[in-house]
Write a protein that holds these residues in place. Sequence first.
Motif, PDB file in Angstrom:
ATOM      1  N   THR A 162       0.815  -1.118   0.089  1.00  0.00           N
ATOM      2  CA  THR A 162       0.057  -0.035  -0.076  1.00  0.00           C
ATOM      3  C   THR A 162       0.890   1.256   0.018  1.00  0.00           C
ATOM      4  N   MET A 163       0.593   2.110  -0.723  1.00  0.00           N
ATOM      5  CA  MET A 163       1.454   3.395  -0.779  1.00  0.00           C
ATOM      6  C   MET A 163       0.360   4.523  -0.976  1.00  0.00           C
ATOM      7  N   ILE A 164       0.857   5.856  -0.809  1.00  0.00           N
ATOM      8  CA  ILE A 164      -0.067   7.095  -0.953  1.00  0.00           C
ATOM      9  C   ILE A 164       0.745   8.229  -1.924  1.00  0.00           C
ATOM     10  N   VAL A 165       0.018   8.805  -2.574  1.00  0.00           N
ATOM     11  CA  VAL A 165       0.496   9.869  -3.470  1.00  0.00           C
ATOM     12  C   VAL A 165       0.622  11.236  -2.686  1.00  0.00           C
ATOM     13  N   THR A 166       1.783  11.511  -2.868  1.00  0.00           N
ATOM     14  CA  THR A 166       2.135  12.924  -2.054  1.00  0.00           C
ATOM     15  C   THR A 166       2.527  13.785  -2.904  1.00  0.00           C
ATOM     16  N   TYR A 167       2.571  14.045  -4.233  1.00  0.00           N
ATOM     17  CA  TYR A 167       2.772  14.900  -5.195  1.00  0.00           C
ATOM     18  C   TYR A 167       2.258  14.490  -6.528  1.00  0.00           C
ATOM     19  N   ARG A 168       2.057  15.243  -7.385  1.00  0.00           N
ATOM     20  CA  ARG A 168       1.577  15.092  -8.647  1.00  0.00           C
ATOM     21  C   ARG A 168       1.866  16.521  -9.676  1.00  0.00           C
ATOM     22  N   ASN A 169       2.673  15.856 -10.509  1.00  0.00           N
ATOM     23  CA  ASN A 169       3.115  17.111 -11.435  1.00  0.00           C
ATOM     24  C   ASN A 169       1.872  17.572 -12.532  1.00  0.00           C
ATOM     25  N   ALA A 170       2.388  18.527 -13.130  1.00  0.00           N
ATOM     26  CA  ALA A 170       1.280  19.208 -14.021  1.00  0.00           C
ATOM     27  C   ALA A 170       1.092  18.259 -15.122  1.00  0.00           C
ATOM     28  N   GLN A 171       1.854  17.335 -15.488  1.00  0.00           N
ATOM     29  CA  GLN A 171       1.658  16.401 -16.455  1.00  0.00           C
ATOM     30  C   GLN A 171       0.853  15.330 -16.023  1.00  0.00           C
ATOM     31  N   GLY A 172       0.681  15.091 -14.918  1.00  0.00           N
ATOM     32  CA  GLY A 172      -0.618  14.138 -14.350  1.00  0.00           C
ATOM     33  C   GLY A 172       0.118  13.024 -13.861  1.00  0.00           C
ATOM     34  N   VAL A 173       1.738  12.938 -13.631  1.00  0.00           N
ATOM     35  CA  VAL A 173       2.266  11.923 -13.182  1.00  0.00           C
ATOM     36  C   VAL A 173       2.363  11.919 -11.437  1.00  0.00           C
ATOM     37  N   PRO A 174       1.781  10.771 -10.921  1.00  0.00           N
ATOM     38  CA  PRO A 174       1.731  10.812  -9.464  1.00  0.00           C
ATOM     39  C   PRO A 174       2.878  10.450  -8.996  1.00  0.00           C
ATOM     40  N   TYR A 175       3.445  10.741  -7.760  1.00  0.00           N
ATOM     41  CA  TYR A 175       4.571  10.385  -7.042  1.00  0.00           C
ATOM     42  C   TYR A 175       4.332   9.800  -5.633  1.00  0.00           C
ATOM     43  N   LEU A 176       4.591   8.648  -5.308  1.00  0.00           N
ATOM     44  CA  LEU A 176       4.240   8.205  -4.193  1.00  0.00           C
ATOM     45  C   LEU A 176       5.305   7.716  -3.086  1.00  0.00           C
ATOM     46  N   THR A 177       4.790   8.006  -1.931  1.00  0.00           N
ATOM     47  CA  THR A 177       5.625   7.805  -0.567  1.00  0.00           C
ATOM     48  C   THR A 177       5.151   6.775   0.280  1.00  0.00           C
ATOM     49  N   TYR A 178       6.127   5.879   0.790  1.00  0.00           N
ATOM     50  CA  TYR A 178       5.388   4.783   1.632  1.00  0.00           C
ATOM     51  C   TYR A 178       6.639   4.214   2.254  1.00  0.00           C
ATOM     52  N   HIS A 179       6.111   3.343   3.327  1.00  0.00           N
ATOM     53  CA  HIS A 179       7.065   2.245   4.057  1.00  0.00           C
ATOM     54  C   HIS A 179       6.669   1.009   3.343  1.00  0.00           C
ATOM     55  N   SER A 180       7.608  -0.210   3.374  1.00  0.00           N
ATOM     56  CA  SER A 180       8.432  -0.381   4.620  1.00  0.00           C
ATOM     57  C   SER A 180       9.868  -0.487   3.721  1.00  0.00           C
ATOM     58  N   ALA A 181       9.915  -0.448   2.582  1.00  0.00           N
ATOM     59  CA  ALA A 181      11.216   0.088   2.000  1.00  0.00           C
ATOM     60  C   ALA A 181      10.885   1.578   1.918  1.00  0.00           C
ATOM     61  N   ASN A 182      11.385   2.170   2.831  1.00  0.00           N
ATOM     62  CA  ASN A 182      10.716   3.664   3.103  1.00  0.00           C
ATOM     63  C   ASN A 182      11.413   4.478   1.847  1.00  0.00           C
ATOM     64  N   THR A 183      10.322   4.956   1.260  1.00  0.00           N
ATOM     65  CA  THR A 183      10.515   5.857   0.222  1.00  0.00           C
ATOM     66  C   THR A 183       9.782   6.963   0.092  1.00  0.00           C
ATOM     67  N   TYR A 184      10.510   8.138  -0.592  1.00  0.00           N
ATOM     68  CA  TYR A 184       9.780   9.356  -1.029  1.00  0.00           C
ATOM     69  C   TYR A 184       9.636   9.700  -2.252  1.00  0.00           C
ATOM     70  N   ARG A 185       8.390   9.981  -2.555  1.00  0.00           N
ATOM     71  CA  ARG A 185       8.308  10.759  -3.632  1.00  0.00           C
ATOM     72  C   ARG A 185       8.902   9.753  -5.083  1.00  0.00           C
ATOM     73  N   ARG A 186       8.357   8.588  -5.073  1.00  0.00           N
ATOM     74  CA  ARG A 186       8.832   7.702  -6.108  1.00  0.00           C
ATOM     75  C   ARG A 186       7.879   7.687  -7.210  1.00  0.00           C
ATOM     76  N   SER A 187       8.139   8.101  -8.509  1.00  0.00           N
ATOM     77  CA  SER A 187       6.998   8.072  -9.365  1.00  0.00           C
ATOM     78  C   SER A 187       6.416   6.836  -9.684  1.00  0.00           C
ATOM     79  N   VAL A 188       5.052   7.013 -10.082  1.00  0.00           N
ATOM     80  CA  VAL A 188       4.232   5.667 -10.748  1.00  0.00           C
ATOM     81  C   VAL A 188       4.860   4.963 -11.842  1.00  0.00           C
ATOM     82  N   ALA A 189       5.667   5.962 -12.684  1.00  0.00           N
ATOM     83  CA  ALA A 189       6.336   5.444 -13.657  1.00  0.00           C
ATOM     84  C   ALA A 189       7.521   4.438 -13.220  1.00  0.00           C
TER      85      ALA A 189
END
Length: 397
Positions: free
Chosen positions: A354-381
Amino acid sequence: MKSRNMGRTRSRAAIVVAAAASVAAGAALLPAASASAATARSAAPVVDQQTRATFQRLADAVLTDRTDALVDGGQGDRKKPLTSGFSGDVRLSAALARSEKAALSSLDLRKNRLAALGEKYSKADTVVTLNSARLQGTTARVQVTETTALTYRKVRGDEPGTTGFQAHHELTFTAGARGDWQLTAIRNTDPAADIAVNQPAKPSVTAKVRTARAGATPNAPRAATTRTTPAKAKNLTTGAFDYKAMATYAEKYWSTYNKAYPNFNGHGAGGDCTNFVSQSLKAGGWKHAPGYVYDYTKWFGNAEIQSDSFVGVNEWSWFAQNSKRTTSLAYVYQMDVGDVLQMDFDKDGSKDHTMIVTYRNAQGVPYLTYHSANTYRRSVASIIASEPNAYYYAYRT
């Protein structure tokens, strides 16, 4: 988590590439003997401070090479990717040298897939911290934490500045008769099934969903991973929920956990991904639905007690749909800040992450932040490039 029980910029001169012939022969040697290695030749192997430092530097070099393989114009474009130049008689084993060569080739292909999706990295910064080293006979098992930041190259101009993650690994070193050490294995030890951006191996999915105790379980429809016309942006602050607050919470605690909640990243705990997303949703206005912990139609969590729907991947999905707090999206690229993405890595119908979107750029690309491999703003691409065959489930919150 499947269920409740469930840089530093370094001079590459310090990482001298081993000759291809040496790799083929399994040499990949890191020459120059340390005091500890000399001692080991005449006695049982020891893991003293010098040896620990050598282990740490080799781990740093191997994991840095992996990350650099993803950087535009980085180590991945070189022909001889393995490492040498460290003090201490330590080397990669022949099998691991071959494995790492294949890993870098795999990551280079991932870099190309990302470039085709309009995503590139301009710089990588990897730091490896040695947490512990345990010697048993002639084998040393070394626990390390990798902290990596990747700088997004401004391809479209609206990318966030960086993405980052923390990953935990166990390295196995074996001492030879001459007192030399070989690095024979690297194993990711994070409890979550997802893989970090520089991890080439498939995730290990072991936990399976339990039978729900409260009625029929609703099945979420899968979301397609193809690009679509960007959906209309959400109103982030004036609706029923404060989506900016969700993102702010997630980005505050992506690597430093909130002590007001339990941390399910411990050994055997199953992973913290859903617990973390539930906390973020709660920070943005989701209210507790109190009741029995095993009833997926209830949702609550604090330091003392958490419902299965608060901490379990599948149970969260069941609650989210049954409560009408979410609606399913047809495409992952329709997600906006505060929306949730889940993955089923082995496509068995039981969700894994499970992950949550914390940023979305103007082109519509969502970026996700999550645990347990702790990750910050990884793009859905990037996530799709790493796991193109997984099932995806996107929820509008």
